[in-house]
Enzyme design. Structure first.
Site, PDB file in Angstrom:
ATOM      1  CG  ASP A   1      -2.335   8.905  -8.062  1.00  0.00           C
ATOM      2  OD1 ASP A   1      -1.418   8.573  -7.277  1.00  0.00           O
ATOM      3  OD2 ASP A   1      -2.412   8.488  -9.231  1.00  0.00           O
TER       4      ASP A   1
ATOM      5  CG  ASP B   1      -0.158   2.251   5.720  1.00  0.00           C
ATOM      6  OD1 ASP B   1       0.064   1.064   5.445  1.00  0.00           O
ATOM      7  OD2 ASP B   1      -0.976   2.606   6.590  1.00  0.00           O
ATOM      8  CB  SER B   2       1.327   1.282  -0.649  1.00  0.00           C
ATOM      9  OG  SER B   2       2.329   0.299  -0.557  1.00  0.00           O
ATOM     10  CB  THR B   3      -2.606  -1.996  -1.653  1.00  0.00           C
ATOM     11  OG1 THR B   3      -2.370  -1.117  -2.773  1.00  0.00           O
ATOM     12  CG2 THR B   3      -3.833  -1.506  -0.914  1.00  0.00           C
TER      13      THR B   3
HETATM   14  N1  AG3 Z   1      -0.999  -2.523   3.694  1.00  0.00           N
HETATM   15  C1  AG3 Z   1      -0.833  -3.764   3.005  1.00  0.00           C
HETATM   16  C2  AG3 Z   1       0.408  -4.502   3.314  1.00  0.00           C
HETATM   17  C3  AG3 Z   1       0.648  -5.636   2.404  1.00  0.00           C
HETATM   18  C4  AG3 Z   1      -0.334  -6.751   2.549  1.00  0.00           C
HETATM   19  N2  AG3 Z   1      -0.112  -7.697   1.526  1.00  0.00           N
HETATM   20  C5  AG3 Z   1      -0.740  -8.865   1.412  1.00  0.00           C
HETATM   21  N3  AG3 Z   1      -1.613  -9.263   2.282  1.00  0.00           N
HETATM   22  N4  AG3 Z   1      -0.469  -9.590   0.375  1.00  0.00           N
HETATM   23  C6  AG3 Z   1      -1.674  -2.553   4.923  1.00  0.00           C
HETATM   24  C7  AG3 Z   1      -2.249  -1.237   5.258  1.00  0.00           C
HETATM   25  C8  AG3 Z   1      -2.378  -1.061   6.724  1.00  0.00           C
HETATM   26  N5  AG3 Z   1      -2.532   0.298   7.069  1.00  0.00           N
END
Ligand code: AG3
Length: 290
Positions: free
Chosen positions: A137, A155-157
């Protein structure tokens, strides 16, 4: 029979891509991971129903995440990537010889496994000797680090599920402590159009401004993210994202890119009025505020 991947932007607006094959679906201890084959976007990675990468446009996101701060920092040797288990950010970082070490802290090892199998061209750099992968984490990993990094990339969700802590004020403070004096933080900063994304964007911006002397956002055109307009945050203890950029030095490196260049870098920090007003909390005219 046509099969469709669908991402809901709100209860009333959705985005769809037809897929020819579902290559994997797995519920990891953290999230649901899916990979689809599509005709228009190549393979796509979906986590908890949200599109993370497509083979067609991931270069835009990863170039803007990496080359913007790298054109500003005079000599980034130690880099931390939090999230980014697909390896796209690492691939771009590895193009800089001055980077000595990259710590990648990804909470979900299954994402890395999936990307190594289905996206070898994106994840190929994860085995490089300069890269150490920590399956942990990020909010815990960062607590131990003091004045360690020149650059931190988040580089998150989205801020639901495992990505949530990566948008918290305490986490940003810990990132600030983990950065060296002229360090830079760049974070996945959501988007101004749809209300849920906008709330996350504003919250992140406010918290970063509370922690860092300089906190700005920059934009890029991301065809497969909600509304097509997406943001990164740029925060530092002093380095300015445009005035301190050394574009000549960047160009001398001869890194070939599909989206990033110095004009795009400057333009990315020029914000449309509605977005400036949203960020300043003065959006009274109702532009894009629905
Ligand atoms: N990270 C996600 C970005 C946001 C996407 N959001 C969405 N589709 N609602 C991407 C990681 C790439 N390394």
């Amino acid at each position: 029979m046509e099969r469709w991947f669908t991402e809901y932007y709100t209860g009333n607006t959705r985005f769809e891509i037809a897929y020819t094959e579902k290559l994997m679906e797995e519920q990891s201890p953290f999230q649901k991971i899916e990979v689809f084959q599509t005709d228009d976007f190549g393979k796509i990675l979906v986590i908890d129903g949200y599109l993370m990468i497509t083979e067609k446009d991931e270069f835009i996101y990863h170039e803007m995440l990496v080359h913007v701060p790298m054109a500003v920092h005079p000599n980034a040797g130690q880099v931390l990537v939090i999230g980014g288990g697909d390896g796209g950010a690492v691939r771009e970082l590895l193009r800089y010889p001055e980077i000595q070490t990259i710590d990648l802290v990804e909470i979900d090892e299954r994402v890395v496994k999936a990307c190594r199998k289905y996206f070898p061209e994106i994840s190929g750099g994860l085995g490089d000797p300069r890269v150490s992968c920590h399956y942990q984490d990020g909010t815990v990993f960062i607590k131990e680090k003091k004045k360690t990094y020149d650059l931190i990339l988040i580089d998150s969700t989205d801020p639901v599920g495992p990505g949530e802590g990566l948008f918290g004020k305490e986490f940003y403070q810990n990132c600030s402590d983990a950065l060296k004096e002229n360090g830079i933080l760049v974070n996945q900063h959501e988007s101004p159009y749809y209300p849920g994304d906008r709330r996350s964007m504003l919250r992140a911006h406010q918290r970063l401004q509370e922690v860092f002397p300089l906190a700005e956002v920059y934009h890029f055109h991301m065809p497969t993210y909600a509304s097509g307009l997406w943001l990164f945050g740029f925060a530092s203890k002093g380095l300015h994202p445009v005035k301190d950029a050394d574009f000549e030095a960047w160009q001398e490196r001869k890194i070939s890119t599909g989206y990033y260049n110095p004009d795009i870098h400057r333009a990315a920090f020029a914000l449309p009025n509605f977005l400036k007003q949203q960020l300043e909390g003065t959006g009274t005219k109702g532009w894009c505020l629905l």
